[in-house]
Design an enzyme around this catalytic site. Sequence first.
Site, PDB file in Angstrom:
ATOM      1  N   LEU A   1       0.823  -1.204   0.000  1.00 25.20           N
ATOM      2  CA  LEU A   1       0.000   0.000   0.000  1.00 25.20           C
ATOM      3  C   LEU A   1       0.858   1.256   0.000  1.00 25.20           C
ATOM      4  CD1 LEU A   1      -2.695   1.547   0.383  1.00 25.20           C
ATOM      5  CD2 LEU A   1      -2.418   1.172   2.853  1.00 25.20           C
ATOM      6  N   TYR A   2       1.838   1.322   0.889  1.00 29.12           N
ATOM      7  CA  TYR A   2       2.657   2.525   0.986  1.00 29.12           C
ATOM      8  C   TYR A   2       3.478   2.748  -0.281  1.00 29.12           C
ATOM      9  CZ  TYR A   2       1.340   2.033   5.874  1.00 29.12           C
ATOM     10  OH  TYR A   2       0.624   1.897   7.037  1.00 29.12           O
ATOM     11  N   ARG A   3       3.963   1.688  -0.889  1.00 29.04           N
ATOM     12  CA  ARG A   3       4.708   1.846  -2.139  1.00 29.04           C
ATOM     13  C   ARG A   3       3.784   2.353  -3.254  1.00 29.04           C
ATOM     14  NH1 ARG A   3       9.506   2.522   0.018  1.00 29.04           N
ATOM     15  NH2 ARG A   3      10.731   0.604   0.346  1.00 29.04           N
TER      16      ARG A   3
END
Length: 201
Positions: free
Chosen positions: A147-149
């Site tokens: 998600l963060y990437r």
Amino acid sequence: MRLVRWTPDDLLRRLDDVVAVYGEAMGYRADLLEARRGYIATHVRRPGFRAVASLTNSGHLAGFGYGYVGAAGQWWHDQVWRALDQATRRRWLADCFEVVELHVRPPAQGHGLGAGQLRALLTMAEGTTTLLSTPEADEQTSRAWRLYRRFGFLDVLRNFRFPGDERPFGVLGRDLPLPVPGSAPPPTPPAAVPTPPPARS
């Protein structure tokens, strides 16, 4: 499922549910959860506080997220500040919205709730950068890391250990504001990844 914006008082009214979701998502012991309850109650009064919640049709809390503007004297901010060199501090901490918590109950994961919460939170955020920390994990299999990437978060610190937690964490950051959907994001310069200082005995 409804994604709603929460005021500080909204979050405090659902504090038992918030702590329960936090415990399920992070796998912390009961004593750590009680300590976390007190921290959350103080966080809601910090400058720039923003919060969102994912509610089922019956009103049950499936997930939540919140953050605020980081400042000297705040525990997380000061831990990260000490581990960075001066240039990296200026780059990431000078005007930073800290994503403090972002969690979804495990049975509700994998359905886009975390992405919706993160996008809503960062859209409301003050600041020119945002930072968060997450336990180190395999980026190919960890939903959180994927998600963060996808949101363009870069490495700021890796394998960083916060006092009181035996697990290594990654500290990740990206610029704000988020790009308008459908537009090309501006190029982001590579982030320096300082080596954390050795632990003091």
